[in-house]
Design a protein around this motif. Structure first.
Motif, PDB file in Angstrom:
ATOM      1  N   PHE A   6      -3.803   1.458   6.686  1.00  0.00           N
ATOM      2  CA  PHE A   6      -3.396   0.452   7.447  1.00  0.00           C
ATOM      3  C   PHE A   6      -4.854  -0.352   7.851  1.00  0.00           C
ATOM      4  O   PHE A   6      -5.882   0.270   8.124  1.00  0.00           O
ATOM      5  N   LYS A   7      -4.644  -1.688   7.383  1.00  0.00           N
ATOM      6  CA  LYS A   7      -5.679  -2.518   7.840  1.00  0.00           C
ATOM      7  C   LYS A   7      -4.907  -3.826   8.364  1.00  0.00           C
ATOM      8  O   LYS A   7      -4.266  -4.263   7.601  1.00  0.00           O
ATOM      9  N   LYS A   8      -5.410  -4.066   9.555  1.00  0.00           N
ATOM     10  CA  LYS A   8      -4.690  -5.719   9.963  1.00  0.00           C
ATOM     11  C   LYS A   8      -4.805  -6.595   9.225  1.00  0.00           C
ATOM     12  O   LYS A   8      -6.024  -7.016   8.658  1.00  0.00           O
ATOM     13  N   GLY A   9      -3.712  -7.342   8.599  1.00  0.00           N
ATOM     14  CA  GLY A   9      -3.619  -8.427   7.723  1.00  0.00           C
ATOM     15  C   GLY A   9      -3.669  -8.095   6.668  1.00  0.00           C
ATOM     16  O   GLY A   9      -3.499  -9.083   5.673  1.00  0.00           O
ATOM     17  N   LYS A  10      -3.852  -6.838   6.012  1.00  0.00           N
ATOM     18  CA  LYS A  10      -3.784  -6.371   4.514  1.00  0.00           C
ATOM     19  C   LYS A  10      -2.253  -6.607   4.073  1.00  0.00           C
ATOM     20  O   LYS A  10      -1.410  -6.012   4.595  1.00  0.00           O
ATOM     21  N   LYS A  11      -2.361  -7.529   2.905  1.00  0.00           N
ATOM     22  CA  LYS A  11      -0.954  -7.778   2.459  1.00  0.00           C
ATOM     23  C   LYS A  11      -0.424  -6.663   1.469  1.00  0.00           C
ATOM     24  O   LYS A  11       0.918  -6.911   1.660  1.00  0.00           O
ATOM     25  N   GLY A  12      -0.919  -6.096   0.929  1.00  0.00           N
ATOM     26  CA  GLY A  12      -0.301  -5.027  -0.007  1.00  0.00           C
ATOM     27  C   GLY A  12      -0.600  -3.917   0.350  1.00  0.00           C
ATOM     28  O   GLY A  12      -1.059  -3.364   1.243  1.00  0.00           O
ATOM     29  N   GLY A  13      -0.274  -3.013  -0.804  1.00  0.00           N
ATOM     30  CA  GLY A  13      -0.309  -1.308  -0.650  1.00  0.00           C
ATOM     31  C   GLY A  13       0.726  -0.953   0.171  1.00  0.00           C
ATOM     32  O   GLY A  13       1.734  -1.033   0.567  1.00  0.00           O
ATOM     33  N   VAL A  14       0.309   0.492   0.460  1.00  0.00           N
ATOM     34  CA  VAL A  14       1.243   1.224   1.598  1.00  0.00           C
ATOM     35  C   VAL A  14       0.305   1.979   2.661  1.00  0.00           C
ATOM     36  O   VAL A  14      -0.901   2.215   2.351  1.00  0.00           O
ATOM     37  N   VAL A  15       1.048   1.746   3.764  1.00  0.00           N
ATOM     38  CA  VAL A  15       0.406   2.911   4.828  1.00  0.00           C
ATOM     39  C   VAL A  15       1.275   4.197   4.951  1.00  0.00           C
ATOM     40  O   VAL A  15       2.503   4.223   4.816  1.00  0.00           O
ATOM     41  N   LYS A  16       0.660   5.256   5.204  1.00  0.00           N
ATOM     42  CA  LYS A  16       1.144   6.420   5.316  1.00  0.00           C
ATOM     43  C   LYS A  16       0.856   7.142   6.699  1.00  0.00           C
ATOM     44  O   LYS A  16      -0.292   7.078   7.036  1.00  0.00           O
ATOM     45  N   ALA A  17       1.615   8.309   6.886  1.00  0.00           N
ATOM     46  CA  ALA A  17       1.525   8.876   8.016  1.00  0.00           C
ATOM     47  C   ALA A  17       2.108  10.287   7.711  1.00  0.00           C
ATOM     48  O   ALA A  17       3.307  10.583   7.136  1.00  0.00           O
ATOM     49  N   ALA A  18       1.123  11.393   7.888  1.00  0.00           N
ATOM     50  CA  ALA A  18       1.487  12.639   7.667  1.00  0.00           C
ATOM     51  C   ALA A  18       1.835  13.450   8.845  1.00  0.00           C
ATOM     52  O   ALA A  18       1.013  13.433   9.944  1.00  0.00           O
ATOM     53  N   TYR A  19       2.943  14.370   8.867  1.00  0.00           N
ATOM     54  CA  TYR A  19       3.178  15.131  10.037  1.00  0.00           C
ATOM     55  C   TYR A  19       4.156  15.887   9.797  1.00  0.00           C
ATOM     56  O   TYR A  19       4.993  16.021   8.583  1.00  0.00           O
ATOM     57  N   GLY A  20       4.157  17.250  10.385  1.00  0.00           N
ATOM     58  CA  GLY A  20       5.283  18.205  10.276  1.00  0.00           C
ATOM     59  C   GLY A  20       5.528  18.536   8.911  1.00  0.00           C
ATOM     60  O   GLY A  20       6.577  19.043   8.754  1.00  0.00           O
ATOM     61  N   GLY A  21       4.653  18.776   8.086  1.00  0.00           N
ATOM     62  CA  GLY A  21       4.932  19.164   6.606  1.00  0.00           C
ATOM     63  C   GLY A  21       5.587  18.145   5.678  1.00  0.00           C
ATOM     64  O   GLY A  21       5.786  18.424   4.677  1.00  0.00           O
ATOM     65  N   VAL A  22       5.437  16.791   6.280  1.00  0.00           N
ATOM     66  CA  VAL A  22       5.852  15.581   5.210  1.00  0.00           C
ATOM     67  C   VAL A  22       5.091  14.259   5.481  1.00  0.00           C
ATOM     68  O   VAL A  22       4.150  14.463   6.302  1.00  0.00           O
ATOM     69  N   GLU A  23       5.498  13.403   4.692  1.00  0.00           N
ATOM     70  CA  GLU A  23       4.541  12.288   4.631  1.00  0.00           C
ATOM     71  C   GLU A  23       5.470  11.039   4.618  1.00  0.00           C
ATOM     72  O   GLU A  23       6.287  11.049   3.807  1.00  0.00           O
ATOM     73  N   LEU A  24       5.226   9.944   5.342  1.00  0.00           N
ATOM     74  CA  LEU A  24       6.139   8.908   5.613  1.00  0.00           C
ATOM     75  C   LEU A  24       5.271   7.798   4.777  1.00  0.00           C
ATOM     76  O   LEU A  24       4.158   7.481   5.528  1.00  0.00           O
TER      77      LEU A  24
END
Length: 991
Positions: free
Chosen positions: A136-154
């Motif tokens: 995640f980067k403020k204003g970044k228009k493309g790509g993917v943001v990810k969060a890992a927790y509890g054995g999974v990734e969103l």
């Protein structure tokens, strides 16, 4: 209930009988539903266009997070209509569930957003440990943001918008991966030009608040690149739609929601009840679809439904499990409007793609990450609740008919069960008990003494259930209707007048249970104590319970036998927005009314035909108006399993079939099916022959008696299983994929199942002339025939065994390693069993040394168990020490005390819990009268109570639990062991 013959002289004087039969043409197919046509056409265009891409994308400038970063919000736009804005919110909840919401902001109107509030037990809490979003980067228009927790990734992709749940880098759930997301925005109805051509009109109204506040009035222009490739050339059914003789006015215009939900690494999906279909849901699209139409969720009164069909029936739960040997995941799509679901399986059975098309509502979807079936059940239960512990009588045998014709008829039925030594707990009354179908009011000609009748039935330990349907006869001399009309709590027509339709009562009105003013008023109608404001049901007792039927709602002269979609409920919402919730609200308020009707809160029993996600909190349901055919008997099993998977585990099918006259072989087999379902009720249509089990000749009469007594002997097991499901959310009936989630051979099995954690494996016979049954064993474990102790051995890779199944016998196996508690004294009704002794049967596992089980008891009717008035015992047998020929020791232990490490067990505060509580004291002298141990390798040398006397016992030589031999299992029988159920004790078996 059903619509066959409507007695019109109760509606219009001087008219005659009218035969009214529902057929398939009374209900829409997808091709007859405009929003479904639009959704399917969208998917077709996508599949034919290699360059297809979703037009929805996240505006990177608007992305923000909650302080713990467990919630992401952002504005979403579509290049089709750049003036239209949506707000996306993605929440990661405490239990790892992901909630995805999207709604139009600043629009002309508000979309219905209250479905989840009715289904959920409370607003889910966000995950409270800090999350770190990578990318995640403020204003970044493309790509993917990810969060890992509890054995999974969103992972959330910006452009196009896509949301993916991954585990170990493996995609588990993908939203909008195929670009079928489409939330039709609100618009004004186009004006007509002089030439009759449509043109866009200016937006009107105040708009709504969103990320950017109110959108100013503007003119919607077609996108520069055109939208025909996405939405199609034709504005199909936007503002009006006709089906048969009915026209739906659609005053809000198009507002449907389409979304693809894919499970890339799962080959089976289950759930989305209620449908008469296999448990593992078949494809509706693709090269070889089993059904040509999508599965539909739209609660309806479907007369004589097909035994293999995607047609929606009486309830709708938008929950789906996806399963593979690696993991189980689920999605709960909290929408209350009509929904169609296409399913596409891969040729190799390794992935499933689904497409959900709903008529209205916001996107409000919960991703249940699993990774096991048990985890998914717990995650769903944390959202919508569990089935509460029912009153004990409710899990026994129910006898119903449309209709027992008089109070004397009821007394006779109760007496005949006694004369033939057949147990029954509940006798039911259908609609003919009421005067002109004015519910709550008895027909004095045929039921002149309802209170005395109910008391006579109760005098032998039984209860009654009477029907209360939601339609109110529109006549001023009916106090229930008169009060509802005066309180202005009736459903309205589109023009604001009270809605009028036709049902059993003739000209009818419907209480709007979305209206808060209806709730307390409805409760007071059931009051048994004191004076209440307004009318109340005085001729009732606390042994009369309730049946809510026709609550889809069923409207005989309405489109698809239900209420017009442009009818209005409290808050101004159209019926199209709330249709699938309607029956649940009625069920909810009736359940509360029955619970509160006396001076003491008691567990209610209210059966409902219609249901939605969360209905499990209010009572039982059944599978509706089935037919007396082998096909309907068979499909009732996967239907009940599917309901249980979706949380609605207190369910069953009408034994014998509602319609028709099954021959005696079919009826015996159907009683066997019913006796191993959570809700066990025999029921029949008014035109059928009487088929109470005591009416048959020998040998069949004895077969019915044996089946009923078997159910009653196993009531301790059933009640213990209900306790477990009330805590965990696990279904009572467990299909193979739940018990053996890694055994691929069992993923599609839906004609056999396990009952709770008891170890009982049931394979009902559902075809005529059968003398044997093939039972699949998924594990390297020993199984014992419940009746004759025959040993069957499984294999690590799974194996099928052939079990004798003459008409007098249901294939029923005990899993090695289980201990089951039963009560073997025949009684006429379950309350009379309260102080009966217990028999413990121990089925040793393949080691020949171990088994366990539990027994839960309470008063069976009040909520005193929540204050610790209960007994919960654990039984286990194991070697005394780790040496060859070690004595085996059977332990009886208090399970509440063993859980002292927890603050709360089943709602009981452990620190303040007294094992010698009042209930435990009330059964202090209840004893174990017999213990049987199956599968010992050799005859014991001695059997004694540890610290006490030697015991009398017998031993039948036979096959042991170890090894490869089959045959009849050995059996150690300990008679009169002299131990009490609520006390700790040990019995040593010296080998």
């Amino acid at each position: 209930m059903r619509v066959i013959t409507l007695l019109l002289n109760s509606i219009l004087p001087g008219t005659i009988l009218l035969s009214h039969a529902f057929k398939a043409h009374d209900f829409k197919t997808c091709s007859q539903s405009a929003f479904c046509r639009r959704g399917r056409a969208l998917a077709q265009r996508a599949s034919e266009n290699a360059s297809w891409s979703s037009p929805y994308h996240i505006d990177a400038e608007t992305v923000s997070f909650s302080p713990s970063q467990s919630s992401l919000t952002a504005r979403v736009t579509s290049f089709l209509y750049p003036e239209i804005h949506f707000q996306l919110q993605v929440d990661i909840l405490k239990n790892g569930v992901v909630r995805v919401r999207m709604d139009e902001i600043g629009g002309l109107r508000k979309r219905y957003d209250e479905a989840a509030s009715w289904a959920l037990i409370s607003e889910p809490a966000l995950r409270d440990d800090d999350l770190n979003w990578v990318g995640f980067k403020k204003g970044k228009k493309g790509g993917v943001v990810k969060a890992a927790y509890g054995g999974v990734e969103l992972a959330i992709s910006y452009s196009p918008l896509k949301i993916t749940l991954l585990r170990n880098g493996r995609e588990e759930v993908v939203l909008n991966g195929r670009g079928l997301l489409h939330m039709e925005h609100f618009r004004n109805k186009p004006n007509q030009t002089d030439e009759g051509e449509e043109r866009p009109s200016e937006l009107e109204g105040e708009g709504g608040e969103g990320i950017e506040g109110t959108r100013e009035q503007t003119v919607l222009k077609e996108p520069a690149n055109g939208n025909a490739w996405f939405e199609g050339e034709e504005k199909d059914g936007y503002w009006e739609e006709t089906f048969l003789s009915w026209t739906d006015s659609k005053p809000k215009g198009p507002e449907s929601l389409s979304l693809d939900v894919d499970f890339p690494n799962h080959g089976h999906v289950y759930g989305i009840p209620q449908h008469a279909a296999s448990l593992s849901l078949p494809s509706t699209i693709g090269a070889n679809p089993h059904f040509s139409d999508p599965f539909r969720l739209y609660n309806g009164d479907v007369f004589e439904y097909d035994a293999d069909s995607p047609v929606s029936l009486y309830g709708s739960i938008p929950l789906m499990h996806a399963h593979s040997a690696e993991s189980t995941v689920g999605i709960f799509n909290a929408l209350a409007s009509e929904t169609w679901i296409d399913i596409l399986g891969s040729p190799t059975n390794t992935s499933i793609a689904t497409h959900w098309i709903s008529e209205s509502g916001i996107l409000d979807l919960f991703i249940l990450p699993g990774p096991t079936p048990d985890d998914v059940f717990a995650q769903y239960a944390s959202l919508t609740g569990t089935t509460p512990l029912p009153a004990h009588f409710a899990i026994a045998h129910h006898q119903c008919r449309w209709n027992y014709v008089s109070s004397d008829d009821v007394r006779t039925v109760s007496k005949r069960f006694d004369e033939d030594d057949m147990p029954v707990d509940v006798i039911w009354l259908d609609i003919e008990y009421s005067e002109e179908h004015k519910y709550f009011i008895w027909d004095e000609k045929t039921f002149p003494d309802p209170v005395e009748m109910a008391n006579d039935v109760a005098s032998v330990g039984r209860k009654m259930v009477v029907i209360i349907d939601p339609h109110l006869k529109r006549t001023s001399d009916y106090p229930v209707f008169a009060e509802a009309e005066a309180k202005k709590i009736l459903v309205k027509k589109a023009n604001g007048e009270d809605y009028e339709g036709w049902c059993w009562s003739g000209s009818s009105a419907w209480v709007d249970f979305f209206h808060p003013d209806s709730w307390e008023w409805w409760h007071k109608l059931f009051s048994l104590t004191g004076k209440t404001e307004g009318w109340r049901w005085a001729k009732s007792t606390d042994t009369i319970f309730i049946w809510n039927d026709m609550n889809e709602p069923s409207v005989f002269n309405g489109p698809e036998i239900t209420m017009p979609k442009d009818s209005i409920h409290y808050g101004g919402w159209e019926h199209r927005d709330v249709h699938n919730i309607n029956g649940m609200l009625y069920h909810n308020q009736t359940s509360q009314a029955v619970m509160r009707r006396g001076t003491e809160l008691k567990r209610p029993f209210v059966l409902s035909r219609s249901f939605f996600a969360g209905s499990q909190r209010f009572g039982a349901i059944w599978t509706g108006d089935n037919l007396g055919t082998w096909e309907h008997m068979a499909v009732g099993i996967p239907m009940t399993l599917s309901n249980g998977i979706a949380g609605m585990t207190f369910a069953g099918a009408d034994v014998g079939g509602f319609f028709g006259n099954p021959d005696v072989e079919m009826l015996v087999r159907w009683y066997q099916v019913g006796a191993f379902g959570p809700f066990f009720r025999a029921h029949a249509h008014i035109d059928t022959k009487r088929r109470e089990p005591y009416l048959y000749n020998e040998p069949h009469k004895s077969m019915f008696r044996d089946i009923l007594r078997l159910r009653y002997s196993l009531l301790p097991m059933w009640y213990t299983a209900f306790r477990e499901t009330s805590v965990t959310g696990l279904p009572l009936l467990r299909p193979h994929y739940v018990v053996f989630p890694k055994d691929t051979r069992g993923f599609a099995i839906d004609d056999q199942y396990y009952v709770g954690s008891s170890g009982l494996l049931v394979k009902p016979v559902t075809s005529p002339g059968a003398e044997t049954a093939d039972v699949y064993l998924a594990e390297d474990e020993v199984y014992y025939d419940y009746f004759d102790r025959q040993v069957y051995r499984g294999a690590a890779s799974g194996t099928t065994v052939t079990v004798p199944a003459p008409l007098s016998k249901i294939p029923l196996l005990r899993r090695g390693g289980s201990i089951i508690s039963t009560r073997q004294r025949p009684r006429r009704a379950s309350p009379l069993m309260k102080n009966d002794p217990f028999t413990l049967t121990i089925a040793l596992d393949r080691s020949g040394t171990s088994a366990k089980g539990d027994l839960y008891l309470d008063d069976g009717e009040t909520y005193a168990f929540e204050k610790g008035e209960l007994a919960w015992r654990g039984f286990r047998i194991s070697p005394e020490h780790n040496k060859k020929n070690s004595p085996l020791v059977l332990h009886s232990e208090d399970l509440v005390t063993l859980h002292k490490g927890n603050d709360v067990v089943d709602g009981v505060q452990i620190k303040s819990w007294d094992p010698r509580n009042a209930f435990a004291q009330s059964i202090a002298r209840v004893y174990v009268e017999r213990i049987a141990v199956l599968g010992l390798e050799k005859e014991p040398k001695s059997v004694n109570v540890v610290g006490g006397k030697g015991l009398e016992w017998t031993f039948s030589k036979g096959t042991g639990a170890k090894g490869k031999k089959t045959g009849v299992a050995s059996a150690l029988t300990i008679k009169a062991p002299g131990v009490l159920v609520v006390e700790d004790w040990q019995i040593r078996i010296e080998l």
